[in-house]
Design an enzyme around this catalytic site. Structure first.
Site, PDB file in Angstrom:
ATOM      1  N   HIS A  27      -1.699 -47.465  -9.422  1.00  0.00           N
ATOM      2  CA  HIS A  27       0.383 -46.515  -8.493  1.00  0.00           C
ATOM      3  C   HIS A  27       1.271 -46.043  -9.316  1.00  0.00           C
ATOM      4  CE1 HIS A  27       3.257 -47.075  -4.958  1.00  0.00           C
ATOM      5  NE2 HIS A  27       3.724 -45.867  -5.899  1.00  0.00           N
ATOM      6  N   GLU A  46      -2.832 -44.509  -5.754  1.00  0.00           N
ATOM      7  CA  GLU A  46      -2.038 -44.405  -4.989  1.00  0.00           C
ATOM      8  C   GLU A  46      -0.206 -44.149  -5.397  1.00  0.00           C
ATOM      9  OE1 GLU A  46      -2.677 -48.810  -3.115  1.00  0.00           O
ATOM     10  OE2 GLU A  46      -0.658 -48.088  -4.184  1.00  0.00           O
ATOM     11  N   HIS A  76      -0.163 -54.257   1.223  1.00  0.00           N
ATOM     12  CA  HIS A  76       0.767 -55.182   1.048  1.00  0.00           C
ATOM     13  C   HIS A  76       0.916 -56.109   1.499  1.00  0.00           C
ATOM     14  CE1 HIS A  76       4.749 -53.953  -0.832  1.00  0.00           C
ATOM     15  NE2 HIS A  76       4.841 -54.785  -0.040  1.00  0.00           N
TER      16      HIS A  76
END
EC number: 2.6.99.2
Length: 238
Positions: A43, A70, A190
């Site tokens: 990410h 991401e 998450h």
């Protein structure tokens, strides 16, 4: 079984705290694949506080499983994805100053934007997924963005798991049933951990993939990376 993609951002965070190349992010990408993970997730953020844009370019050639990038679809991010051509791009609605991802997309107010961005990635042959919460209206509209998948933002589940795991999972079950009914494949990520992952996987039978970074890397400090990956994979057997 549900696939495990390991987010290696935290390894880059440790490296960046001292400069140099220790720990080696590229070796980490190779290792997590050799240890059994079905994918590698990164990410990159605009300030490059963990994964750097150059890391993304360097990692791509050594991926033998699945590469998932991401991020918020800024122009720079879009250009990076189109250049690198990962297997999957996960679009996250986090602003540059966000400490971590903390919400899913509002697919109603961002419909046109998401359709445009997803169209670019689809044309390039990159599978798309959008970060989303359990709001049923947002999920119903997600299919109109032409995304291939959704990724459930699971922090609310993780937060409430210890209080009442049945209540914590209930909105995700309802949302997953709707997503499956309208043809969206499901990822999740998450705050999933050794504590709460097995229950989530059991209750969401349509789950294709989880992306886990923070908890997994923390566990690896105690158990070692190889053993930790095996421990997580054991929880993902259907």
């Amino acid at each position: 079984m549900t696939k495990l993609s390991v987010n290696i951002n935290k390894i880059a965070t440790i490296r960046n705290s001292r400069g140099g190349n220790m720990p080696n992010v590229l070796k980490a990408a190779v290792d997590v694949q050799q240890f059994g993970a079905e994918g590698v997730t990164v990410h990159p953020r605009p300030d490059e506080r963990h994964i750097r844009y150059q890391d993304v370019n360097d990692i791509r050639p050594i991926i033998t499983t699945e590469f998932n990038i991401e991020g918020y679809p800024s122009k720079e991010f879009i250009d990076l994805v189109l250049s690198v051509r990962p297997h999957q791009v996960t679009l996250v609605p986090d602003p540059p100053e966000a400490l971590t991802s903390n919400a899913g997309w509002d697919t109603i107010n961002n419909m046109g934007f998401l359709q445009d961005v997803i169209g670019q990635f689809s044309e390039a042959g990159v599978r798309t997924s959008i970060f989303i919460d359990t709001d049923l209206e947002n999920i119903s509209n997600a299919v109109k963005t032409n995304t291939d998948r959704i990724e459930f933002y699971t922090e609310p589940y993780a937060t409430n798991y210890r209080k009442d795991k049945e209540a914590a999972i209930a909105p995700f079950v309802e949302a997953a049933n709707l997503a499956n009914k309208i043809g969206l494949k499901i990822n999740a990520g998450h705050d999933l951990s050794l504590e709460n992952l097995k229950y989530f996987n059991e209750k969401i039978p349509f789950l294709k993939e989880v992306s886990i970074g923070h908890a997994l890397i923390c566990d690896a400090l105690y158990y070692g990376l190889e053993r930790t990956i095996h421990m997580y994979k054991e929880l993902l057997v259907k």
